[in-house]
Design a protein around this motif. Structure first.
Motif, short mmCIF file in Angstrom:
data_model
loop_
_atom_site.label_atom_id
_atom_site.label_comp_id
_atom_site.label_asym_id
_atom_site.label_seq_id
_atom_site.Cartn_x
_atom_site.Cartn_y
_atom_site.Cartn_z
N GLU A 1 -11.30 -1.42 -3.16
CA GLU A 1 -10.35 -2.29 -2.42
C GLU A 1 -10.15 -3.73 -3.09
O GLU A 1 -9.57 -4.56 -2.71
CB GLU A 1 -11.20 -2.72 -1.17
N ASN B 1 -10.48 6.35 2.38
CA ASN B 1 -10.10 5.20 3.19
C ASN B 1 -10.98 4.13 3.06
O ASN B 1 -10.67 3.08 4.06
CB ASN B 1 -9.35 5.69 4.51
N ASN C 1 -9.07 7.15 -4.90
CA ASN C 1 -10.09 6.29 -5.74
C ASN C 1 -9.72 6.37 -7.36
O ASN C 1 -10.61 6.94 -8.05
CB ASN C 1 -11.45 6.78 -5.48
N ASP D 1 0.62 -1.23 0.03
CA ASP D 1 -0.11 -0.01 0.08
C ASP D 1 0.92 1.38 0.06
O ASP D 1 0.34 2.12 0.13
CB ASP D 1 -0.87 -0.05 1.13
N SER E 1 -15.93 -1.74 -3.49
CA SER E 1 -15.45 -0.87 -2.29
C SER E 1 -15.25 -1.48 -1.10
O SER E 1 -16.00 -2.53 -0.90
CB SER E 1 -16.32 0.44 -2.39
N GLU E 2 -14.46 -1.08 -0.23
CA GLU E 2 -14.07 -1.56 1.01
C GLU E 2 -15.49 -1.41 1.77
O GLU E 2 -15.98 -2.39 2.31
CB GLU E 2 -13.14 -0.96 1.84
N GLU F 1 -4.23 -0.52 -3.12
CA GLU F 1 -5.00 -1.51 -2.60
C GLU F 1 -5.41 -2.76 -3.39
O GLU F 1 -5.94 -3.74 -2.57
CB GLU F 1 -6.18 -0.98 -1.75
N SER F 2 -5.60 -2.85 -4.78
CA SER F 2 -6.35 -3.60 -5.44
C SER F 2 -5.60 -3.95 -6.63
O SER F 2 -4.82 -3.07 -7.22
CB SER F 2 -7.77 -3.43 -5.59
N GLU G 1 -6.75 3.46 -3.38
CA GLU G 1 -8.04 3.68 -2.49
C GLU G 1 -8.08 4.99 -2.14
O GLU G 1 -9.35 5.65 -2.47
CB GLU G 1 -7.75 2.98 -1.18
#
Length: 361
Positions: free
Chosen positions: A212, A208, A177, A111, A231-232, A155-156, A174
């Motif tokens: 994700e 935050n 975005n 990250d 999304s997370e 993050e992904s 993340e």
């Protein structure tokens, strides 16, 4: 630990003994509290040039440390696991991974905007370590590390291609975005990331708690050519998790039913057409929990609310940590193997774990 103090009790006690500032940092990492109002500056663990690194591995003989004969966990059977450490200060914070068809070569990333590539070493079916590991900075459209513009919360990951080292690789950032696409045929991890146009609603995801998990749907499957972005903890009006179908035959927004306060941390797509969604939740009362849900790919559509059964659950009684990445490969014998990796948040009380299970149901 060996005197009867369970890992769950140890970590709960450790958390209780932390200072209020340290506890806030841990809770933020696990999405237990609201994040600060603005992004944190890039950490010094971000690399600026490719470098070969050493990664040490300690085996995890049993996923259930209380009972080595316990190998079945829901629809998964424990295969092997490793605790990974490195003298390289930038190693850690792993947020996802993708494997080749043999489950050997891997692409991972932190990250903090670092690539990590290499191969998993096996003894028969048991993982024994990592080899040929390289760290490299993610480069933006201008050729500079993405951290230079504050794009560091990678993050992904999704792969469009049959060979991971010669594919188009999507990375979700993340906090801003954004999604970047890297053409690995043009320099592997030295390739430049191009910004992928995303729906306007992606920019409205909570800070935050944004993108994700990413999955690219290959040809021959429903929604072929679609980038699935989850999304997370971006919530719709009904409290369900916001997700997107980007490109492909039917782009649009849909929702994943949220239950028991779990958040999404990653996903992978099986050849059978099942989307496996890795989820987690953390609280000071319940500790850390992870699970996997199986959702039919054919149920995804603009405006849909999708759901599926839980096929795996674990907590701190088992050998888990902040599990953030999942991928799958099929062995020559036809077994589907799931590989999960954890993000240690560069914390002294967390670990980088690499776990493998066989899907038995």
């Amino acid at each position: 630990m060996r005197s009867g103090l369970s890992r769950r009790r140890f970590l709960t006690s450790a958390a209780a003994g932390l200072s209020s500032a340290a506890m806030a940092a841990l809770a933020q990492a696990q999405s237990a509290i609201e994040p600060p109002a603005k992004p944190l500056p890039p950490a010094p663990v971000s690399v600026t040039a490719p470098v070969a690194i050493e990664v040490n591995a300690r085996p995890i003989p049993s996923f259930d440390p209380r009972d080595r004969s316990h190998v079945r966990f829901g629809s998964l059977q424990y295969r092997s696991g490793l605790v990974l450490t490195s003298p390289f200060p930038g190693f850690g914070g792993l947020s996802g991974l993708r494997l080749d068809r043999k489950g050997e070569r891997f692409i991972s990333f932190s990250d903090k905007g670092n690539w990590f590539t290499g191969r998993i070493v096996y003894r028969n079916t048991e993982m024994t370590g990592l080899a040929d590991v390289e760290a490299a900075p993610m480069l933006g459209p201008d050729g500079r590390p993405i951290t230079a513009r504050g794009w560091y919360d990678s993050e992904s990951i999704a792969i469009d291609g049959s060979q991971i080292y010669d594919s188009r690789v999507y990375i979700g950032l993340e906090r801003v975005n954004q999604v970047l696409r890297f053409d690995f045929s043009k320099g592997f991890t030295r390739s430049l990331g191009e910004v992928v146009p995303m729906p306007l609603a992606v920019k409205k995801l909570p800070f935050n708690k944004g993108l994700e998990a990413l999955v690219f749907v290959p040809g021959g499957m429903p929604l072929a050519g679609t980038l699935i972005a989850l999304s997370e903890r971006g919530l719709d009006a009904n409290g369900n998790l916001v997700a997107f179908l980007v490109g492909g035959p039917s782009p649009g927004q849909f929702s994943v039913r949220r239950t028991e306060k779990f958040d999404i941390s990653d996903a992978t797509l099986l050849a059978s057409g099942e989307l496996l969604v890795l989820e987690r939740k953390f609280s000071l009362v319940e500790g850390l929990n992870v699970r996997i849900r199986s959702i039919a790919l054919k149920s995804l559509a603009p405006g849909a609310l999708v759901d599926g059964p839980v096929i795996f659950e674990a907590d701190l009684g088992e050998e888990i940590d902040n599990m953030e990445g999942i991928d799958a490969f099929v062995t020559p014998q036809g077994e589907t193997v799931l590989t999960m990796v954890s993000d240690d948040n560069f914390s002294l009380i967390q670990r980088t774990l690499l776990l493998q299970f066989v899907l038995v149901d």
